[in-house]
Design a protein around this motif. Structure first.
Motif, mmCIF file in Angstrom:
data_model
loop_
_atom_site.group_PDB
_atom_site.id
_atom_site.type_symbol
_atom_site.label_atom_id
_atom_site.label_comp_id
_atom_site.label_asym_id
_atom_site.label_seq_id
_atom_site.Cartn_x
_atom_site.Cartn_y
_atom_site.Cartn_z
ATOM 1 N N ALA A 126 0.834 -1.203 0.000
ATOM 2 C CA ALA A 126 0.000 0.000 0.000
ATOM 3 C C ALA A 126 0.868 1.252 0.000
ATOM 4 N N ALA A 127 0.551 2.162 -0.904
ATOM 5 C CA ALA A 127 1.357 3.375 -1.063
ATOM 6 C C ALA A 127 1.347 4.265 0.175
ATOM 7 N N ALA A 128 0.263 4.261 0.932
ATOM 8 C CA ALA A 128 0.143 5.172 2.082
ATOM 9 C C ALA A 128 1.237 4.963 3.116
ATOM 10 N N GLY A 129 1.711 3.737 3.272
ATOM 11 C CA GLY A 129 2.705 3.443 4.303
ATOM 12 C C GLY A 129 4.142 3.712 3.897
ATOM 13 N N ILE A 130 4.356 4.017 2.605
ATOM 14 C CA ILE A 130 5.736 4.211 2.133
ATOM 15 C C ILE A 130 5.938 5.571 1.474
ATOM 16 N N VAL A 131 5.052 6.498 1.758
ATOM 17 C CA VAL A 131 5.166 7.844 1.179
ATOM 18 C C VAL A 131 6.519 8.449 1.540
ATOM 19 N N GLY A 132 7.212 8.938 0.520
ATOM 20 C CA GLY A 132 8.512 9.575 0.731
ATOM 21 C C GLY A 132 9.691 8.628 0.685
ATOM 22 N N TRP A 133 9.426 7.333 0.496
ATOM 23 C CA TRP A 133 10.504 6.349 0.446
ATOM 24 C C TRP A 133 10.629 5.785 -0.956
ATOM 25 N N ASN A 134 11.865 5.682 -1.433
ATOM 26 C CA ASN A 134 12.150 5.149 -2.754
ATOM 27 C C ASN A 134 12.869 3.812 -2.626
ATOM 28 N N PHE A 135 12.603 2.919 -3.573
ATOM 29 C CA PHE A 135 13.210 1.590 -3.583
ATOM 30 C C PHE A 135 14.158 1.537 -4.773
ATOM 31 N N LEU A 136 15.450 1.493 -4.473
ATOM 32 C CA LEU A 136 16.485 1.706 -5.474
ATOM 33 C C LEU A 136 17.000 0.411 -6.072
ATOM 34 N N ASP A 137 17.724 0.554 -7.167
ATOM 35 C CA ASP A 137 18.344 -0.582 -7.854
ATOM 36 C C ASP A 137 19.230 -1.355 -6.879
ATOM 37 N N GLU A 138 19.040 -2.657 -6.853
ATOM 38 C CA GLU A 138 19.723 -3.493 -5.865
ATOM 39 C C GLU A 138 21.240 -3.551 -6.085
ATOM 40 N N ALA A 139 21.666 -3.806 -7.319
ATOM 41 C CA ALA A 139 23.103 -3.945 -7.587
ATOM 42 C C ALA A 139 23.831 -2.618 -7.384
ATOM 43 N N GLU A 140 23.235 -1.530 -7.857
ATOM 44 C CA GLU A 140 23.876 -0.227 -7.693
ATOM 45 C C GLU A 140 24.031 0.119 -6.211
ATOM 46 N N THR A 141 23.017 -0.199 -5.435
ATOM 47 C CA THR A 141 23.063 0.091 -3.998
ATOM 48 C C THR A 141 24.162 -0.710 -3.318
ATOM 49 N N ALA A 142 24.210 -2.000 -3.593
ATOM 50 C CA ALA A 142 25.230 -2.856 -2.978
ATOM 51 C C ALA A 142 26.630 -2.426 -3.399
ATOM 52 N N ASN A 143 26.810 -2.153 -4.674
ATOM 53 C CA ASN A 143 28.136 -1.777 -5.181
ATOM 54 C C ASN A 143 28.627 -0.473 -4.546
ATOM 55 N N ALA A 144 27.719 0.455 -4.297
ATOM 56 C CA ALA A 144 28.115 1.730 -3.676
ATOM 57 C C ALA A 144 28.584 1.535 -2.241
ATOM 58 N N LEU A 145 28.127 0.472 -1.588
ATOM 59 C CA LEU A 145 28.521 0.222 -0.199
ATOM 60 C C LEU A 145 29.848 -0.536 -0.070
ATOM 61 N N VAL A 146 30.311 -1.143 -1.144
ATOM 62 C CA VAL A 146 31.556 -1.921 -1.081
ATOM 63 C C VAL A 146 32.732 -1.088 -0.573
ATOM 64 N N PRO A 147 33.026 0.087 -1.160
ATOM 65 C CA PRO A 147 34.180 0.855 -0.641
ATOM 66 C C PRO A 147 33.982 1.329 0.796
ATOM 67 N N ILE A 148 32.751 1.575 1.196
ATOM 68 C CA ILE A 148 32.485 1.985 2.577
ATOM 69 C C ILE A 148 32.815 0.849 3.533
ATOM 70 N N LEU A 149 32.351 -0.345 3.212
ATOM 71 C CA LEU A 149 32.631 -1.504 4.060
ATOM 72 C C LEU A 149 34.120 -1.835 4.075
ATOM 73 N N LYS A 150 34.760 -1.763 2.916
ATOM 74 C CA LYS A 150 36.208 -2.023 2.861
ATOM 75 C C LYS A 150 36.960 -1.003 3.705
ATOM 76 N N GLY A 151 36.470 0.236 3.711
ATOM 77 C CA GLY A 151 37.082 1.283 4.516
ATOM 78 C C GLY A 151 36.950 1.028 6.009
ATOM 79 N N GLU A 152 35.952 0.211 6.397
ATOM 80 C CA GLU A 152 35.772 -0.154 7.797
ATOM 81 C C GLU A 152 36.508 -1.448 8.146
ATOM 82 N N GLY A 153 37.321 -1.928 7.194
ATOM 83 C CA GLY A 153 38.106 -3.130 7.466
ATOM 84 C C GLY A 153 37.373 -4.431 7.228
ATOM 85 N N VAL A 154 36.238 -4.378 6.537
ATOM 86 C CA VAL A 154 35.484 -5.599 6.240
ATOM 87 C C VAL A 154 36.234 -6.423 5.203
ATOM 88 N N GLU A 155 36.365 -7.709 5.477
ATOM 89 C CA GLU A 155 37.104 -8.609 4.585
ATOM 90 C C GLU A 155 36.204 -9.520 3.760
#
Length: 199
Positions: A126-155
């Motif tokens: 239902a749209a009423a419960g998610i107003v203002g929230w966007n659901f983004l491309d899965e691969a692009e989202t994950a790929n953008a987090l890789v350098p952040i996690l690596k920067g935190e020492g994630v192996e």
């Protein structure tokens, strides 16, 4: 049991679409059962948004239902002991309603878990419960987090994604994985090679 470095992970739809016993209590029994099973982490799925983002946050953090209140006198629903992750659910400012990832150190090795729901979630709830929230491309989202996690020492990086596929011919043997097709294939192909597992 007996393996101290094991973790229990899930990929969403832990609440919503529930049997009556849980649904009548706004899925508090489901979360309490998962707490008892010592679930560590899960992505959100589309059903986590059935009652909207505000109710999902209550399911994570605890508190009484805004309409039905607390079900037992003197007992406030305590919330989930595990972390729900929602990396690809963002508002206009780029904020997520829940953490995008979770890091666990296992025997001296940092393991990062990225959790996401399917990009099409906004067409399933239902749209009423998610107003203002966007659901983004899965691969692009994950790929953008890789350098952040690596920067935190994630192996090692694990993606918990609420998306699936099918095999040919369906349904096939459960573990056969023959001729996998569907959205999960394209997402997997687009993931950064530094991501170690897609679940």
């Amino acid at each position: 049991k007996g393996h101290p470095y094991s973790l229990t992970a899930a990929a969403g739809d832990l609440i919503g679409g529930s049997p009556a016993f849980s649904g009548l209590f706004h899925d508090e029994p489901s979360v309490e059962s998962l707490n008892a099973m010592e679930l560590d982490v899960s992505s959100v799925g589309n059903h986590e948004f059935d009652e909207g983002v505000t109710e999902l946050l209550r399911m994570q953090d605890g508190g009484c239902h805004p309409v039905d209140g607390c079900y037992f006198a003197g007992e406030t629903y305590p919330g989930a002991d595990f972390k729900w992750l929602a990396a690809n659910v963002q508002n206009a400012a780029g904020d997520t309603p829940l953490p995008p990832y979770w890091v666990k150190e296992v025997h001296g090795v940092k393991v990062g878990f990225i959790g996401m729901t399917l990009e099409a979630t906004d067409t399933l709830v239902a749209a009423a419960g998610i107003v203002g929230w966007n659901f983004l491309d899965e691969a692009e989202t994950a790929n953008a987090l890789v350098p952040i996690l690596k920067g935190e020492g994630v192996e090692a990086i694990v993606v918990l994604l609420h998306e699936g596929g099918s095999q040919t011919p369906p349904p096939g043997a459960v573990d056969a994985c023959v001729g996998i097709s569907g959205p999960i294939v394209a997402i997997n192909d687009a993931l950064d090679p530094e991501i170690d597992a897609l679940i």
